[in-house]
Design an enzyme around this catalytic site. Structure first.
Site, PDB file in Angstrom:
ATOM      1  N   TYR A  48       0.846  -1.186   0.000  1.00 52.33           N
ATOM      2  CA  TYR A  48       0.000   0.000   0.000  1.00 52.33           C
ATOM      3  C   TYR A  48       0.884   1.240   0.000  1.00 52.33           C
ATOM      4  O   TYR A  48       1.925   1.273   0.674  1.00 52.33           O
ATOM      5  CB  TYR A  48      -0.910   0.010   1.227  1.00 52.33           C
ATOM      6  CG  TYR A  48      -1.826   1.204   1.304  1.00 52.33           C
ATOM      7  CD1 TYR A  48      -2.891   1.335   0.425  1.00 52.33           C
ATOM      8  CD2 TYR A  48      -1.611   2.219   2.235  1.00 52.33           C
ATOM      9  CE1 TYR A  48      -3.734   2.446   0.475  1.00 52.33           C
ATOM     10  CE2 TYR A  48      -2.441   3.322   2.296  1.00 52.33           C
ATOM     11  CZ  TYR A  48      -3.502   3.427   1.412  1.00 52.33           C
ATOM     12  OH  TYR A  48      -4.327   4.526   1.462  1.00 52.33           O
ATOM     13  N   ASP A  62      -0.648  15.908   5.876  1.00 56.07           N
ATOM     14  CA  ASP A  62      -1.530  15.226   4.922  1.00 56.07           C
ATOM     15  C   ASP A  62      -2.809  16.043   4.744  1.00 56.07           C
ATOM     16  O   ASP A  62      -3.890  15.661   5.198  1.00 56.07           O
ATOM     17  CB  ASP A  62      -1.846  13.823   5.445  1.00 56.07           C
ATOM     18  CG  ASP A  62      -2.712  13.017   4.485  1.00 56.07           C
ATOM     19  OD1 ASP A  62      -2.691  13.322   3.280  1.00 56.07           O
ATOM     20  OD2 ASP A  62      -3.404  12.096   4.954  1.00 56.07           O
ATOM     21  N   ASP A  89      -2.990   5.696  -2.653  1.00 55.51           N
ATOM     22  CA  ASP A  89      -3.934   6.685  -2.160  1.00 55.51           C
ATOM     23  C   ASP A  89      -3.884   7.899  -3.089  1.00 55.51           C
ATOM     24  O   ASP A  89      -2.895   8.623  -3.118  1.00 55.51           O
ATOM     25  CB  ASP A  89      -3.530   7.066  -0.735  1.00 55.51           C
ATOM     26  CG  ASP A  89      -4.361   8.160  -0.117  1.00 55.51           C
ATOM     27  OD1 ASP A  89      -5.289   8.658  -0.773  1.00 55.51           O
ATOM     28  OD2 ASP A  89      -4.080   8.520   1.044  1.00 55.51           O
ATOM     29  N   ASP A  91      -6.027  10.434  -2.937  1.00 51.45           N
ATOM     30  CA  ASP A  91      -6.732  11.547  -2.294  1.00 51.45           C
ATOM     31  C   ASP A  91      -8.069  11.805  -2.987  1.00 51.45           C
ATOM     32  O   ASP A  91      -8.836  10.892  -3.207  1.00 51.45           O
ATOM     33  CB  ASP A  91      -5.848  12.794  -2.251  1.00 51.45           C
ATOM     34  CG  ASP A  91      -4.738  12.690  -1.215  1.00 51.45           C
ATOM     35  OD1 ASP A  91      -4.831  11.814  -0.336  1.00 51.45           O
ATOM     36  OD2 ASP A  91      -3.779  13.470  -1.285  1.00 51.45           O
ATOM     37  N   HIS A 116      -7.403   4.495  -4.785  1.00 56.36           N
ATOM     38  CA  HIS A 116      -8.697   4.880  -4.231  1.00 56.36           C
ATOM     39  C   HIS A 116      -8.860   6.393  -4.286  1.00 56.36           C
ATOM     40  O   HIS A 116      -7.906   7.162  -4.138  1.00 56.36           O
ATOM     41  CB  HIS A 116      -8.937   4.322  -2.826  1.00 56.36           C
ATOM     42  CG  HIS A 116      -7.952   4.709  -1.776  1.00 56.36           C
ATOM     43  ND1 HIS A 116      -7.939   5.951  -1.170  1.00 56.36           N
ATOM     44  CD2 HIS A 116      -6.955   4.010  -1.185  1.00 56.36           C
ATOM     45  CE1 HIS A 116      -6.984   5.982  -0.256  1.00 56.36           C
ATOM     46  NE2 HIS A 116      -6.359   4.833  -0.250  1.00 56.36           N
ATOM     47  N   GLU A 118     -11.325   9.511  -2.766  1.00 58.01           N
ATOM     48  CA  GLU A 118     -12.185   9.750  -1.611  1.00 58.01           C
ATOM     49  C   GLU A 118     -13.180  10.878  -1.878  1.00 58.01           C
ATOM     50  O   GLU A 118     -13.074  11.596  -2.870  1.00 58.01           O
ATOM     51  CB  GLU A 118     -11.343  10.065  -0.380  1.00 58.01           C
ATOM     52  CG  GLU A 118     -10.536  11.336  -0.477  1.00 58.01           C
ATOM     53  CD  GLU A 118      -9.422  11.386   0.556  1.00 58.01           C
ATOM     54  OE1 GLU A 118      -9.382  12.375   1.315  1.00 58.01           O
ATOM     55  OE2 GLU A 118      -8.593  10.460   0.586  1.00 58.01           O
ATOM     56  N   CYS A 126      -6.472  14.315   7.006  1.00 61.87           N
ATOM     57  CA  CYS A 126      -6.250  12.923   7.377  1.00 61.87           C
ATOM     58  C   CYS A 126      -7.582  12.315   7.797  1.00 61.87           C
ATOM     59  O   CYS A 126      -8.370  12.930   8.522  1.00 61.87           O
ATOM     60  CB  CYS A 126      -5.239  12.828   8.510  1.00 61.87           C
ATOM     61  SG  CYS A 126      -5.062  11.169   9.200  1.00 61.87           S
ATOM     62  N   ARG A 161     -13.289   5.529  -1.646  1.00 60.44           N
ATOM     63  CA  ARG A 161     -13.195   5.723  -0.196  1.00 60.44           C
ATOM     64  C   ARG A 161     -14.233   6.769   0.216  1.00 60.44           C
ATOM     65  O   ARG A 161     -14.361   7.806  -0.435  1.00 60.44           O
ATOM     66  CB  ARG A 161     -11.792   6.205   0.176  1.00 60.44           C
ATOM     67  CG  ARG A 161     -11.702   6.742   1.606  1.00 60.44           C
ATOM     68  CD  ARG A 161     -10.299   7.139   1.974  1.00 60.44           C
ATOM     69  NE  ARG A 161     -10.310   8.210   2.963  1.00 60.44           N
ATOM     70  CZ  ARG A 161      -9.214   8.705   3.552  1.00 60.44           C
ATOM     71  NH1 ARG A 161      -8.033   8.210   3.245  1.00 60.44           N
ATOM     72  NH2 ARG A 161      -9.318   9.690   4.413  1.00 60.44           N
ATOM     73  N   GLU A 191     -13.864   4.556   5.552  1.00 60.70           N
ATOM     74  CA  GLU A 191     -12.870   5.113   6.464  1.00 60.70           C
ATOM     75  C   GLU A 191     -13.447   5.367   7.851  1.00 60.70           C
ATOM     76  O   GLU A 191     -14.606   5.748   8.018  1.00 60.70           O
ATOM     77  CB  GLU A 191     -12.308   6.417   5.880  1.00 60.70           C
ATOM     78  CG  GLU A 191     -11.283   7.127   6.753  1.00 60.70           C
ATOM     79  CD  GLU A 191     -10.014   6.337   6.983  1.00 60.70           C
ATOM     80  OE1 GLU A 191     -10.111   5.197   7.491  1.00 60.70           O
ATOM     81  OE2 GLU A 191      -8.914   6.854   6.692  1.00 60.70           O
ATOM     82  N   ASN A 213      -8.863  -0.209   7.241  1.00 64.83           N
ATOM     83  CA  ASN A 213      -7.681   0.609   7.516  1.00 64.83           C
ATOM     84  C   ASN A 213      -7.301   0.459   8.985  1.00 64.83           C
ATOM     85  O   ASN A 213      -7.987   0.983   9.863  1.00 64.83           O
ATOM     86  CB  ASN A 213      -7.984   2.070   7.191  1.00 64.83           C
ATOM     87  CG  ASN A 213      -6.797   2.985   7.444  1.00 64.83           C
ATOM     88  OD1 ASN A 213      -5.680   2.526   7.674  1.00 64.83           O
ATOM     89  ND2 ASN A 213      -7.035   4.286   7.393  1.00 64.83           N
TER      90      ASN A 213
END
Length: 299
Positions: A48, A62, A89, A91, A116, A118, A126, A161, A191, A213
């Site tokens: 990952y 982040d 990731d 974002d 993914h 989101e 985060c 996500r 999440e 996660n």
């Protein structure tokens, strides 16, 4: 020697088959290419690549400060170092739906097995911090439709996500998850689930692969691989764990230098030179030099 012996297409096909097997796929987070190779050596199923880790690697929080170019470039360096599939990731997709489409194709070109996207408002936060905001339903679905429509390899995994659980509750999360699947998402990353019962509720709601996660110091309890497998989860990530372990060890090493002036007391905690050489296949490079590079031209 050098990079993976598998093509990105092979990795994607293998990843799809692994997800279909019903076996829980374990994806520790790699913080650099060498750690990705270590993950493979230890026998895990995949790698990952965390946005939080890539941000931290640059000394940044982040909160959406990294660019597509930075993330795709670093993800490529990590993914090519291992035969394992790597997911990244991405974002919020780095912009509007057309940017999401470009993001997917850039990650395909970088050799990833999937990504993914989101549903947070950009700039994001985060996933385990308070104060998050999510976009409206139409925007969330547009991002996923754009991602699905733009991919060129049907085996490239598009995961949605959703962070809505922490904002509007579990019922809202399940409702959005169902719509994200209808929009074409191959898999779902719910999440900040609070407990196993919430994961179970999501599992009962949709029939696509689900990711758990297991990040430390967050909203979720740290469940074992066995607990997650028992409730039907398909993927588990430990996104920042190796970076936290490495930085913790680095901090203790620096403290030792300050206190005693030598790292001799820490030798037992270090990766031995021989282990490093084995991991980077030093012998393979030596064989190449001896058998191919080192030659003389007859006169």
């Amino acid at each position: 020697m050098l990079y993976s012996k598998k093509t990105p297409a092979q990795k994607r096909a293998d990843f799809r088959a692994a997800l279909a097997s019903g076996e829980l796929q374990r994806f520790p987070g790699a913080f650099n290419p060498l750690s990705a190779r270590l993950i493979e050596q230890k026998g895990f199923e995949g790698v990952y690549i965390s946005g939080a880790v890539l941000s931290a690697d640059l000394g940044l929080p982040d909160i959406g400060l990294t660019t597509l170019t930075e993330v795709a470039g670093r993800a490529k360096q990590i993914a090519r170092m291992t035969d394992l599939p790597a997911i990244v990731d991405a974002d919020t997709g780095f912009g509007e739906p057309m940017n999401v489409a470009r993001t997917v194709q850039e990650m395909e070109d970088a050799g990833l097995a999937g990504l993914h996207i989101e549903d947070q408002v950009n700039p994001k936060r985060c996933g385990h911090l308070d104060g998050k905001q999510v976009v409206d339903e139409q925007t969330a679905l547009q991002r996923i439709r754009a991602a699905v429509d733009s991919r060129r390899d049907e085996n490239f995994l598009i995961m949605a996500r959703t962070d809505i659980r922490a904002v509007e509750g579990l019922d809202a999360a399940i409702d959005r998850i169902k719509k994200l699947v209808d929009a074409g998402a191959d898999a779902i990353f719910p999440e900040a689930m609070r407990d196993l019962s919430e994961f179970e509720a999501v599992r009962a709601a949709v029939d696509v692969p689900l990711l758990a996660n297991m990040t430390e110091f967050g909203k979720s309890d740290l469940f074992t691989v066995e607990q997650l497998a028992d409730i039907g989860m398909n993927l588990v990530i430990w996104p920042v764990s190796l970076l936290r372990l490495a930085m913790g060890a680095a901090g203790r090493g620096l403290d030792e230098l300050i206190s005693s002036g030598s790292l001799e007391p820490k030798l037992g905690e270090m990766q031995h030179r021989a282990d490093l050489y084995e991991l980077i296949d030093y012998e393979g490079y030596n064989r190449f030099d001896s058998g191919i590079f080192n030659f003389t031209v007859e006169k």
